[in-house]
Design an enzyme around this catalytic site. Sequence first.
Site, PDB file in Angstrom:
ATOM      1  N   GLU A 126       1.669  -2.942  -2.922  1.00  0.00           N
ATOM      2  CA  GLU A 126       2.118  -3.922  -3.915  1.00  0.00           C
ATOM      3  C   GLU A 126       1.576  -5.317  -3.546  1.00  0.00           C
ATOM      4  O   GLU A 126       1.094  -6.061  -4.404  1.00  0.00           O
ATOM      5  CB  GLU A 126       3.650  -3.931  -3.962  1.00  0.00           C
ATOM      6  N   GLU A 224       8.245  -9.940   6.714  1.00  0.00           N
ATOM      7  CA  GLU A 224       9.211  -9.883   5.619  1.00  0.00           C
ATOM      8  C   GLU A 224      10.327  -8.895   5.941  1.00  0.00           C
ATOM      9  O   GLU A 224      11.513  -9.164   5.729  1.00  0.00           O
ATOM     10  CB  GLU A 224       8.500  -9.462   4.325  1.00  0.00           C
TER      11      GLU A 224
HETATM   12 ZN   LIG Z   1       7.148  -7.901  -0.067  1.00  0.00          ZN
END
Ligand SMILES: [Zn+2]
Length: 1015
Positions: A126, A224
């Site tokens: 993504e 993240e």
């Molecule tokens: Zn991400």
Amino acid sequence: MIRHIKYLKSVQRPLVRILHIKSPLQNATSVERVVSSANTTKEIESSMPYIIDGQKYNYKEGNIYQGFLCERVEPIADFGLMSCTLRHLGTGTEFWHLDSHDIQNVFSIHFRTKPFDSTGLPHVLEHLVLCGSENLPVRDLFYKMIIRSVANFMNAMTGPDYTMYPFSTKNEADFRNLQKVYLDAVFRPNLFFMDFLQEGWRLEHQDLHNPKSDIVIKGVVYNEMIGSYADNSRFFKQKMLNYILPNTYGHIAPGTQLEIPKLKLEEIVNYHNKYYHPSNARIFSYGSFDLEKTLELIDKEYLSHYDRIDTSFSRIPSEDRWSQPRCASIQGRPDSSISLDHQNRVGIALLMCDITDIQESFEVKILSELLIRSPNSPFHKSMIDPNFSGGFTKWTGYLPNCKDTYFNVGLQDVANNDVEIFEELFDNTVHKVIMEGFDSKLVEAILCTQELLRKQQSECKRLLYRSTVLWNHDGDVVANLKISELFEKLQTKLKDNPNYFEQKLEKYFINNKHKLTLIMRPNAVHEIERRQAEAKLIRKKLKETNDAEFKKIYKNGLKLEALQQAPDNINVLPCLSINDVQKPIPRPQIKEITLRGVPTLISHEPIAGITYLKCMFNTTGLSLNDAMLLPLFCNVFSEMGSSNHDYRQFDNIIRSKMARLECTAKIVENVTDSKTYRLGLLMKAFALDKNVWDMFQLCEEILLNFQLEDIDRLKMLVTNYITKLTLDVAKLGHLHVMTASSALVTNAAQLKSLLSGVDHIDYMKKYVKENSIEAIRDSLKSIGSKVFSRSNLRVAINTSENNVFKILGDYERFLTHLPILEHNIEAKEIFLLEPSFRYHNLDMPLSFCAKTFFAVPYAHEDHPALRVLAKFLTSKYLWPVVREKNGAYGAGARIGFDGLFNVHSYRDPNASNTMKVFDKTYEWLQAHRYKLDEQAVFEAKLAVLQLVDWPISPGEVSLDSFVLGASYDIYLQYRSRVLAVTVDQVQNVIEKYFRDEPKHFGKCILGPKSDEIEV
Ligand SMILES: [Zn+2]
């Protein structure tokens, strides 16, 4: 995982904008016209939405449009939409369009992306998709597009079994531009190795330029996920999903710290070929722009180049049902502010129905609301009222997020001794309900609330979110939006069988062996173990590395740095022109009246049968001690019942007639001169038009007769309030750090931090520890006696035009009964503070940093140029240096209505370095003057316009005007000033506000203990 764009929006957005948004329900006259043309004989209630049924519709079933066969056309009366489902002839790609008159348009592509492990493959993919594509070889595509578009939403997210890429905009040229970018990105991404190193994971020298320095692991997704699962609530939810659906959802799709470094680019490329094939895609659009143009682009440029493939490989089967319940135990991060033996989390999850069983899923949702939502709900009575925990865990309730849905209920901050009793408590509660049955008043209350909320949630993005998971598993998304039909069917069943919900409870809660108990205990050395595991992983990786590969680590580090610093050829990206953004949002339909001495703003917009009420009580005159308790007061006073009804009765009455009251303490600076500020209590309520009289009655009842005498109830509410305060600190760290650094600049911002920032959390924890509940009650009572008065009240009402006259009588009666208190202070003076630096310890592996100085308020002529500069700094300086180079998850600059200019970073592994970057802003601006050209200023203006023209829901129209005093005329003036900003003006504000260190500034770091930081 929601990507950084979402994060950016959340940073840029906290100020609500004035906007007239055409809801799916146009104005009243068109409603009548369409309804009469439909020849309906049914009487139209005022709450009945606009119906397209019978309308001549452009698209017909069986016809082919631009390579797509139209398979199904059907109206969705509840939302005033026409649904059109098409299928691409060549590839079989499904396309779903919701036709509406809305000026807001949405487009989204999603793929079914099943994970095979916890390396985060779909998540890294993504991110990589946004690093450039064949036609648009530009890194960080979304980020670059943000400044070339006026989209109010651009995002990409990885769910447990899907990856979606949605955006929304009101501008058609923008809509077409973004479609091109999105389609090229997902179907033809470059997937370059260097981007993989940046976004996924890489080994790198701590000092990039010193091949002898230590090796560390870096990567955007890697970092993240460390930040993301540092949040215990999120981690608990993730593990519950993994354990309740172990065969189908046993992996962590966004990835885990130790698994991500197993991922290879080659695997991603293969996965993309298979899972991002058009046959495995679902495309969605919503709004009023021409559908056929969209279909033509998709077919011609993309789908026609592919064949159809069999996509059964991505289908998710049903989970095998268990023959006996299971237990699991995990460890979480400790919270230094609570004693370690009171930090357990315990929850029970039960498998429910398949998500594609729409009626059943809808009914299970109602059943779950019955069990937990109200103080009259059985689980609330048995688990929350005894007050032995910090309240329900986040996401307690029904979770229809996967192929198999499940219900879960959990408690947080539970003492060691109480963990064991949870299961017994759960079983006893369920048995008791089956024996005694649900209270019929509770059933009525919950059904009314659900109906009201669903009618209110017609916002287009919500429709998409509500449909995505179901669609992903081939469910009937159209039937799912026909809410009235679902309700009617349920009502019939309830009429025929008074024990309907009890039997459902027996089926899912007693005769169901697919039951999981999950316990999470704090691990005092959690962070140490995490670091040790990371170190071990690095050693293992290095052991497997030969000399040539080791040299490559150094070379790649330098190569990546060079790449990050190289200019991108962003001119290949489409961009709006100045002509595309000339039109301001239309003037809202507002009437200003004074009734019984109360200034009242009546906004009559086309709204779907709902009336919104907002009351702002000016509480500036409260003493500092009272003011600091105002947020707690807001949170509890309407939850305690009144002198006529105890809280249980009152809750049932409220839910049957209106949405629950929402109250917040607000500090508002004068937007014209920033010389004064006011403190207020904002109370919001809404109800169906037919219940407006009841809404005023109930508001009056609670304002005049609230009572705080039930000490046990009050104690429970206070405990839960304290727990809730700390929950989202990690997620909202950027907002907290900006509040904290602003607090070092003005007294008004200081008060804000005491009322909503980390200072508030510290203060409240201490206050509750040091004061008896009786003393707390007395203080709150005293606040209540000073706040609710007609003499310090302003009101805003949003309703449909034909309703205005009807409700004025009820409104006036409401005002007449409010008392008049004297001695109010209208506003207080703002003064500036001496510069200072503050460090605040946070139990987090990463930091949040901010620097703030006072510039000029919203209505000052320099404000637009400073705001344009903030956008320029974000995209050209802070983002590349603090995010791309230093590895923070986000960074940015902004100037608020209050005139405070902030720079900040988000989830930052390198706080001390970032503070230096903040200090060198002027130096950088000097050295990079050439970057500040016409195009850069124009792009920054677009980014500002996105916020200035931010769409808001019908209930919030003219909220800026009401709360901040920023009227539509001020907005118009501001907007035209933004459009007129020149390069010279930006240069001027740089010299004026940045050359010398400002006289009043503050710096703040929220983060883990560190020796490097000097305070
Ligand atoms: Zn991400």
